[in-house]
Design a protein around this motif. Structure first.
Motif, PDB file in Angstrom:
ATOM      1  N   ALA A  32      24.145  17.883 -26.314  1.00 58.16           N
ATOM      2  CA  ALA A  32      22.905  18.650 -26.418  1.00 58.16           C
ATOM      3  C   ALA A  32      23.180  20.077 -25.963  1.00 58.16           C
ATOM      4  O   ALA A  32      24.205  20.367 -25.337  1.00 58.16           O
ATOM      5  N   GLY A  33      22.246  20.961 -26.291  1.00 55.89           N
ATOM      6  CA  GLY A  33      22.371  22.354 -25.886  1.00 55.89           C
ATOM      7  C   GLY A  33      21.307  23.177 -26.563  1.00 55.89           C
ATOM      8  O   GLY A  33      20.850  22.850 -27.668  1.00 55.89           O
ATOM      9  N   GLU A  37      19.197  24.310 -31.830  1.00 53.98           N
ATOM     10  CA  GLU A  37      18.071  24.612 -32.710  1.00 53.98           C
ATOM     11  C   GLU A  37      18.532  25.380 -33.944  1.00 53.98           C
ATOM     12  O   GLU A  37      17.851  25.399 -34.972  1.00 53.98           O
ATOM     13  N   HIS A  38      19.707  26.015 -33.841  1.00 57.61           N
ATOM     14  CA  HIS A  38      20.259  26.774 -34.972  1.00 57.61           C
ATOM     15  C   HIS A  38      21.277  25.966 -35.774  1.00 57.61           C
ATOM     16  O   HIS A  38      21.857  26.486 -36.724  1.00 57.61           O
ATOM     17  N   PHE A  39      21.504  24.712 -35.381  1.00 54.59           N
ATOM     18  CA  PHE A  39      22.457  23.854 -36.074  1.00 54.59           C
ATOM     19  C   PHE A  39      21.727  23.146 -37.209  1.00 54.59           C
ATOM     20  O   PHE A  39      20.707  22.493 -36.999  1.00 54.59           O
ATOM     21  N   ASN A  96      14.063  16.938 -31.467  1.00 55.68           N
ATOM     22  CA  ASN A  96      13.035  16.540 -30.481  1.00 55.68           C
ATOM     23  C   ASN A  96      13.435  15.342 -29.633  1.00 55.68           C
ATOM     24  O   ASN A  96      12.796  14.296 -29.708  1.00 55.68           O
ATOM     25  N   PRO A  97      14.478  15.455 -28.807  1.00 56.54           N
ATOM     26  CA  PRO A  97      15.253  16.675 -28.517  1.00 56.54           C
ATOM     27  C   PRO A  97      16.401  16.867 -29.497  1.00 56.54           C
ATOM     28  O   PRO A  97      16.793  15.928 -30.206  1.00 56.54           O
ATOM     29  N   ASP A  98      16.942  18.090 -29.524  1.00 57.56           N
ATOM     30  CA  ASP A  98      18.073  18.397 -30.384  1.00 57.56           C
ATOM     31  C   ASP A  98      19.339  17.777 -29.808  1.00 57.56           C
ATOM     32  O   ASP A  98      19.751  18.107 -28.693  1.00 57.56           O
ATOM     33  N   GLU A  99      19.966  16.886 -30.577  1.00 60.13           N
ATOM     34  CA  GLU A  99      21.189  16.221 -30.143  1.00 60.13           C
ATOM     35  C   GLU A  99      22.092  15.992 -31.345  1.00 60.13           C
ATOM     36  O   GLU A  99      21.605  15.809 -32.472  1.00 60.13           O
TER      37      GLU A  99
END
Length: 289
Positions: A32-33, A37-39, A96-99
Motif C-alpha cells: 500500500a502507499g 491512487e495514481h496507479f 478503498n483502500p488502494d492495495e
C-alpha cells in the motif's frame, strides 16, 4: 523526490501491509502507499519492476531524482547500496483502500521451495535463493519498496491481447508465470473457451481459480507439461490465441509446437520469457533479452 518517468509509467513508493503463504513455493505480498491512487492497470499479465533493499539494508536505494534519467542514476550507485530490481506481474489491484498484490515464487527458500530456479523471472541452475526470494520469504509489514508501474490502464507492459475474433484461448506457464496466468484466467468473461496448463513444484501450490470462462485447467505438479500439450486433443477452433510464458527456452519450444505443428498463426501467439536457465536477471538485461 521527483517520481515521474516517461508516461505511461512512474515510480510508486510503497510499503508491505501483509503477507500470505499460498503454498510451499509461493507467497503473496500486499503493498500500500499514498501514490497508488495514481496507479492504473487493466491487469491480466501487467508487468512491473520492483526495487527491494540490497542485502543487509532496510531501505531500497534509488536515485533521489526518479525522472527519465533514473536508469543511469540507479546503475551508478555502488553495488552494495543499489536497490535490487526484479520484474514481476501484478496479481491484483484493489481500491478503498488502494492495495496491490504481487505473488513471489520462492526458489531455494524453506523446506518446500524449488531448488531448480534462481530468483523469480531470473533463472539459474540449482543454487541458493536469490535476493528477491530471500526478501519475499521474510517480508513483514512496514518494509519499504519502490515500484515502477503503470499510470495508464492500457499500456505496453500488458502482453495478453487476444484478437476480438478469438474462439479459443490456450495458456501455458511455469511457476514463475502462474501469477500472470491466474490473473488472466480470472479476467476472462463468460463464454470464453480456455485450455490451460500450469506447472508448480508441489501439490500444495495448486490454487483455486475463480473464472467465469469455460476453462479447463490442468495443474502439472513436479513435472513439465510439454508431453501433455503435444498429446492434447484440443477443442475445434478456427481462430485460437496462444499465451505462453516462463523459462525462455521452453517458451520457444512451445511456440514452435503451436505454430509449426498445430498451425496457429504466429501473429496470434504471445510468448514471454520470464527467465532463462543459467542466467540472472542482471545478465538477461545486459544481453538485451
Amino acid at each position: 523526490m521527483t517520481t515521474a518517468v516517461a508516461a505511461p509509467f512512474r515510480f510508486f513508493s510503497l510499503q508491505v501491509v501483509r503477507t500470505r503463504r499460498l503454498g510451499p513455493s509461493l507467497v503473496r505480498v500486499t503493498f500500500a502507499g499514498a501514490d497508488l491512487e495514481h496507479f492504473h492497470s487493466h491487469g491480466r499479465d501487467q508487468s512491473l519492476s520492483l526495487f527491494i533493499p540490497a542485502e543487509g539494508r532496510t531501505e531500497p536505494a534509488v536515485p533521489v531524482e526518479l525522472g527519465e534519467g533514473w536508469w543511469q542514476g540507479w546503475r551508478e550507485l555502488p553495488d552494495d547500496v543499489r536497490a535490487v530490481m526484479r520484474s514481476y506481474t501484478l496479481r491484483e489491484l484493489r481500491r478503498n483502500p488502494d492495495e496491490v498484490d504481487i505473488d513471489f515464487a520462492l526458489h531455494g527458500v524453506g523446506p518446500g521451495a524449488s531448488p531448480t530456479l534462481g530468483s523469480a523471472r531470473a533463472g539459474g541452475p540449482p543454487s541458493p535463493a536469490g535476493p528477491a526470494s530471500r526478501w519475499a520469504s521474510r517480508a513483514a509489514a512496514g518494509d519499504r519498496v519502490f515500484l515502477l508501474g503503470p499510470a495508464v490502464a492500457d499500456n505496453r507492459a500488458i502482453r495478453f491481447r487476444p484478437p476480438e475474433d478469438t474462439d479459443l484461448v490456450l495458456i501455458w506457464g511455469d511457476e514463475t508465470a502462474v501469477p500472470a496466468a491466474t490473473a488472466i484466467l480470472e479476467s476472462l468473461p463468460a463464454g470464453t473457451r480456455v485450455r490451460a496448463w500450469l506447472e508448480v513444484p508441489h501439490a500444495g501450490d495448486v490454487q483455486d481459480v475463480a473464472t467465469a470462462a469455460d476453462a479447463e485447467i490442468d495443474w502439472v505438479v513436479g513435472g513439465t507439461a510439454e508431453a501433455a500439450i503435444r498429446g492434447a486433443l484440443l477443442p475445434a477452433a478456427e481462430r485460437p490465441y496462444v499465451w505462453i510464458a516462463g523459462e525462455s527456452g521452453r517458451v520457444k519450444e512451445l511456440r514452435r509446437h503451436f505454430v509449426g505443428e498445430r498451425g496457429v498463426d504466429r501473429r496470434r501467439v504471445t510468448f514471454v520469457g520470464y527467465w532463462r536457465q543459467g542466467l540472472t536477471e542482471e545478465q538477461l538485461r545486459a544481453a538485451g533479452e
